[in-house]
Design a protein around this motif. Structure first.
Motif, PDB file in Angstrom:
ATOM      1  N   ALA A  53     -57.754  20.618 -46.027  1.00 17.07           N
ATOM      2  CA  ALA A  53     -59.074  21.029 -46.512  1.00 17.07           C
ATOM      3  C   ALA A  53     -60.009  21.369 -45.348  1.00 17.07           C
ATOM      4  N   ILE A  54     -60.960  22.238 -45.635  1.00 18.81           N
ATOM      5  CA  ILE A  54     -62.041  22.511 -44.688  1.00 18.81           C
ATOM      6  C   ILE A  54     -63.099  21.444 -44.907  1.00 18.81           C
ATOM      7  N   VAL A  55     -63.317  20.591 -43.917  1.00 14.96           N
ATOM      8  CA  VAL A  55     -64.281  19.494 -44.020  1.00 14.96           C
ATOM      9  C   VAL A  55     -65.350  19.689 -42.947  1.00 14.96           C
ATOM     10  N   LYS A  56     -66.601  19.856 -43.393  1.00 20.11           N
ATOM     11  CA  LYS A  56     -67.675  20.120 -42.432  1.00 20.11           C
ATOM     12  C   LYS A  56     -68.863  19.198 -42.671  1.00 20.11           C
ATOM     13  N   ASP A  57     -69.385  18.666 -41.566  1.00 22.74           N
ATOM     14  CA  ASP A  57     -70.587  17.850 -41.586  1.00 22.74           C
ATOM     15  C   ASP A  57     -71.801  18.779 -41.599  1.00 22.74           C
ATOM     16  N   THR A  58     -72.653  18.641 -42.624  1.00 22.58           N
ATOM     17  CA  THR A  58     -73.801  19.538 -42.756  1.00 22.58           C
ATOM     18  C   THR A  58     -75.081  18.989 -42.138  1.00 22.58           C
ATOM     19  N   ALA A  59     -74.994  17.845 -41.457  1.00 25.94           N
ATOM     20  CA  ALA A  59     -76.195  17.203 -40.923  1.00 25.94           C
ATOM     21  C   ALA A  59     -77.002  18.128 -40.020  1.00 25.94           C
ATOM     22  N   ALA A  60     -76.320  18.955 -39.250  1.00 27.71           N
ATOM     23  CA  ALA A  60     -77.018  19.849 -38.316  1.00 27.71           C
ATOM     24  C   ALA A  60     -77.113  21.276 -38.843  1.00 27.71           C
ATOM     25  N   MET A  61     -76.731  21.475 -40.111  1.00 28.21           N
ATOM     26  CA  MET A  61     -76.730  22.817 -40.685  1.00 28.21           C
ATOM     27  C   MET A  61     -78.004  23.071 -41.489  1.00 28.21           C
ATOM     28  N   THR A  62     -78.360  24.346 -41.630  1.00 28.74           N
ATOM     29  CA  THR A  62     -79.495  24.737 -42.456  1.00 28.74           C
ATOM     30  C   THR A  62     -79.006  25.046 -43.866  1.00 28.74           C
ATOM     31  N   LEU A  63     -79.955  25.274 -44.759  1.00 28.17           N
ATOM     32  CA  LEU A  63     -79.601  25.650 -46.122  1.00 28.17           C
ATOM     33  C   LEU A  63     -78.817  26.954 -46.130  1.00 28.17           C
ATOM     34  N   ASP A  64     -79.217  27.893 -45.278  1.00 31.68           N
ATOM     35  CA  ASP A  64     -78.487  29.163 -45.174  1.00 31.68           C
ATOM     36  C   ASP A  64     -77.049  28.933 -44.713  1.00 31.68           C
TER      37      ASP A  64
END
Length: 263
Positions: free
Chosen positions: A49-60
């Motif tokens: 699976a593609i697993v990504k931490d969104t803590a540093a990501m923007t809504l875009d």
């Protein structure tokens, strides 16, 4: 494809629901808030699976990942802490999904206030003491509060108040609530409830600020305030199990049931 907004609970991987775990296990894409969701939860994801931490990501950024998953016709597990409906910031995500015609579903999770009540062994609704719970937060650097939604107004109710995202504003909590609850009103602060390093701090409106400052807690904490948190055992039993109070599942011979016109 479909996006699943999944409530991961407060931190303990064992508190995730069976449905939530099953969805994480099958979704090819998993986006999780790493600052609040432990990696043990997303470890349920498939190996490829593609697993990504969104803590540093923007809504875009996060929406771009969802659009890419749509192009591959892959379901997305969007994992949030606690219950997504409480300060989960999912409304703006849902708005974009609807605009792009992407299907979604919300999977509820154990909210922080419920996990904290369990941790401290406390019922939050005590007969004739407090029968309501107010879930709120305070304006700081984040989104402002609507007019009228102030601690001063909530304090007039005498209810149990669960205050999120406000541990750096303890002085203001004191100022607004002491006039209504008194200096001796019990307060419990839970830091990272459900995590291995959780901490529970008990005090009163008069001294809790100093205790929190001593422990250097500045984030990831929930504050419970109200008379229902007192250790006193001097309160009336609930009518639920009262042998003199009949109901449809426990009738009392010679006592007529009171008809409920609201049902």
């Amino acid at each position: 494809m479909k996006v699943y907004f999944i409530g991961a609970g407060p931190g303990d991987p064992d508190l995730i629901t069976v449905k939530a775990k099953g969805l994480i296990e099958k979704c090819p894409v998993c986006l999780f808030a790493g600052s609040l969701v432990p990696e043990a939860v997303v470890a349920f994801a498939p190996k490829d699976a593609i697993v990504k931490d969104t803590a540093a990501m923007t809504l875009d950024d996060t929406h771009a990942e969802i659009l890419a998953a749509r192009d591959r016709d892959e379901d997305v597990a969007r994992v949030h802490s606690g219950d997504p409906s409480l300060y989960g910031a999912i409304a703006e995500q849902i708005r974009r999904l609807r605009k792009d015609g992407i299907d979604f579903e919300i999977i509820p999770g154990v909210p922080a206030y419920a996990a904290m009540a369990a941790t401290i062994g406390q019922e939050l609704t005590i007969p004739e003491v407090a029968q309501s719970i107010i879930l709120t937060r305070m304006s700081m650097q984040s989104t402002g509060m609507p007019e009228g939604e102030t601690l001063d107004n909530f304090g007039r109710t005498g209810a149990t108040i669960a205050i999120h995202l406000a541990v750096r504003n303890m002085r203001e909590i004191e100022r607004q609530l002491i006039p209504h609850y008194g200096e001796d009103c019990p307060v419990v602060v839970g830091y990272r409830v459900g995590w291995p390093d959780q901490m529970i701090i008990r005090g009163t409106l008069a001294d809790i600020r100093k205790k929190v400052r001593k422990e250097k807690i500045t984030r990831t904490a929930l504050i419970l305030v109200g008379p229902a948190l007192a250790a006193s055992i001097d309160f009336k039993d609930s009518a639920l199990y009262d042998p003199k109070m009949p109901h449809v599942l426990r009738p009392v011979v010679g006592v007529d049931l009171v008809e409920d016109h609201n049902t």
